[in-house]
Write an enzyme that holds these catalytic residues in place. Structure first.
Site, PDB file in Angstrom:
ATOM      1  CG  ASP A  18     -13.036  -8.061   2.859  1.00  0.00           C
ATOM      2  OD1 ASP A  18     -12.968  -7.178   1.991  1.00  0.00           O
ATOM      3  OD2 ASP A  18     -12.453  -7.974   3.968  1.00  0.00           O
ATOM      4  CG  HIS A  56     -10.166  -5.147   1.094  1.00  0.00           C
ATOM      5  ND1 HIS A  56     -10.469  -6.137   2.011  1.00  0.00           N
ATOM      6  CD2 HIS A  56      -8.828  -4.958   1.178  1.00  0.00           C
ATOM      7  CE1 HIS A  56      -9.354  -6.515   2.628  1.00  0.00           C
ATOM      8  NE2 HIS A  56      -8.342  -5.823   2.134  1.00  0.00           N
ATOM      9  CD  GLU A  85      -2.772  -1.328   2.450  1.00  0.00           C
ATOM     10  OE1 GLU A  85      -2.756  -0.419   3.288  1.00  0.00           O
ATOM     11  OE2 GLU A  85      -3.436  -2.363   2.597  1.00  0.00           O
ATOM     12  CD  GLU A 140      -5.043  -7.525   2.377  1.00  0.00           C
ATOM     13  OE1 GLU A 140      -5.862  -6.693   2.820  1.00  0.00           O
ATOM     14  OE2 GLU A 140      -3.811  -7.366   2.449  1.00  0.00           O
ATOM     15  CG  ASN A 161      -1.087  -7.209  -0.727  1.00  0.00           C
ATOM     16  OD1 ASN A 161      -1.789  -7.825  -1.533  1.00  0.00           O
ATOM     17  ND2 ASN A 161      -1.459  -6.981   0.521  1.00  0.00           N
TER      18      ASN A 161
END
Ligand code: 9MR
Length: 384
Positions: A288, A256, A169, A286, A217
């Site tokens: 969701d 996400h 990030e 990740e 990432n």
């Protein structure tokens, strides 16, 4: 979106089978042969690992949770246990207890470990952030401290981590100030050490474990925010790193999502493929899909359409990965809604994972099973 290709036989070559590292007895522990409908068994038919982020402290003690982690997933990520504040809470004093426990668990259950994460602006130990803030740690010292951290952590897990999220990030979002190279000028690491630190951290990690796959990432890097600017910045930057010979192996697309924003699945797949075409592996790291809920305890969606939108978007995330042969793993960010980061971060939202607050599988779970089963003829993924 191109069609999933059908293939009549799915016999792994010797090499591919060896790389899968899933002992048959483990892969099919929940049933016999092809009747195993666990996510990990279904994913293994196309060489795709299915993973989850894990709260290492719950393993063993919580049987329902532990059984799901062991039975459903073929890769695990430490949700917090490998972050810097966890492994070096006091300066010079390492505590690998929780992370080692997860690595042991993974080994016992034929799972590959995703290491998360070596350089990130969050969850840094307070001795480090305080020292930088009060000037007792200079930028030159900070660089040495980061070098030592990366080297020591990667060395500690040498041969045991499949993929590392090396840098996390550091690119600017649409609401942040990008530098000319797209990095976030206000990121803790970029601000103190400059853009060159990104390549250096990959070099240090590679030196410590030449066989681990080294990933960059991030989130919103496949058009999720409605623009493709962040994708383009990462793409250009990483292509440049590769041209300079920096040992970067792949991109982690966090995945996400939030049902209120919609999702351009074609853009996402095209962006994953573009990374793949650069010669990189890609991983969904990740995943969701959150939505508005009645309260953080029960997490029942308040919009009746959300019960369809949530599994639908999960399905789109998985299918994009299935259709890109360089996509080597699909990881969800947590086991069940009861331990997700979402309610604590997005007020009024939740319901983001595959299992509900009582550890019962949701529609999203069966949808992914179905997607994996129907994709039995999808391209075989290159597993590292
Ligand atoms: O899920 C993690 C949560 O338990 C931590 O409190 C949080 C701290 O920022 O980090 C969460 O995980 C993040 C991951 O490490 C990096 N990408 C975003 C994830 C969700 O915030």
């Amino acid at each position: 979106m191109k069609q999933l290709r059908r293939r009549s036989t799915l016999v792994a070559t010797g090499a591919a089978a060896a790389l899968l590292l899933i002992p048959a007895a483990v892969a099919f522990a929940n049933g016999s042969g092809g009747s195993d409908t666990s996510l990990r068994a279904l994913g293994s038919k196309q060489g795709l690992r299915i993973g989850t982020a894990v709260d290492a402290a719950r393993l063993g003690g919580d049987k329902g949770y532990t059984d799901i982690v062991a039975g459903q997933f073929s890769t695990v990520t430490a949700e917090n246990a490998m972050k810097w504040e966890s492994v070096e809470p006091s300066r010079g004093v390492y505590d690998w207890t929780a992370a080692d426990q997860l690595v042991r668990f993974a080994r016992q259950h034929g799972q590959a470990v995703r290491g998360h994460t070596l350089m990130w602006h969050n969850q840094l130990p307070s001795w480090l952030t305080t020292g930088v803030a009060n000037g007792s740690i200079s930028d030159a010292q900070l660089r040495d401290i980061l070098h030592r951290h990366v080297t020591d952590e990667v060395t500690h897990f040498k041969g045991k981590v499949w993929q590392w999220d090396v840098v996390n990030e550091v690119f600017a979002n649409s609401w942040e100030t990008p530098q000319a190279d797209g990095l976030n000028a206000d990121d803790f690491w970029i601000k103190h050490l400059g853009s060159g630190i990104v390549g250096d951290v990959f070099r240090w990690a590679h030196k410590a474990d030449p066989k681990a796959l080294l990933m960059y990432n991030d989130y919103n890097i496949t058009g999720e925010d409605g623009t493709n600017a962040k994708f383009q910045a990462v793409y250009d930057f990483v292509r440049n790193l590769r041209e300079q010979g920096v040992p970067i192996d792949g991109i982690g697309e966090q995945g996400h999502l939030d049902t209120q924003y919609g999702f351009d699945a074609q853009r996402y797949q095209a962006d994953l493929q573009a990374f793949g075409d650069l010669g990189l592996k890609v991983a969904v790291t990740e995943a969701d899909v959150r939505t508005f809920v009645d309260n953080p305890t029960d997490q029942v969606p308040t919009d009746s359409l959300a019960q369809y939108a949530q599994p639908y978007e999960f399905s789109e995330l998985l299918k994009g990965c299935e259709l890109v042969k360089q996509c080597i793993s699909f990881t969800v960010w947590g086991v069940y809604d009861g331990d997700s980061w979402i309610p604590g971060t997005f007020g009024g939202e939740g319901y983001g994972l595959l299992y509900d607050v009582n550890l019962k599988p949701k529609t999203a779970y069966s949808t992914l099973q179905q997607d994996l089963r129907l994709a039995a003829g999808a391209p075989r993924h290159t597993n590292g």
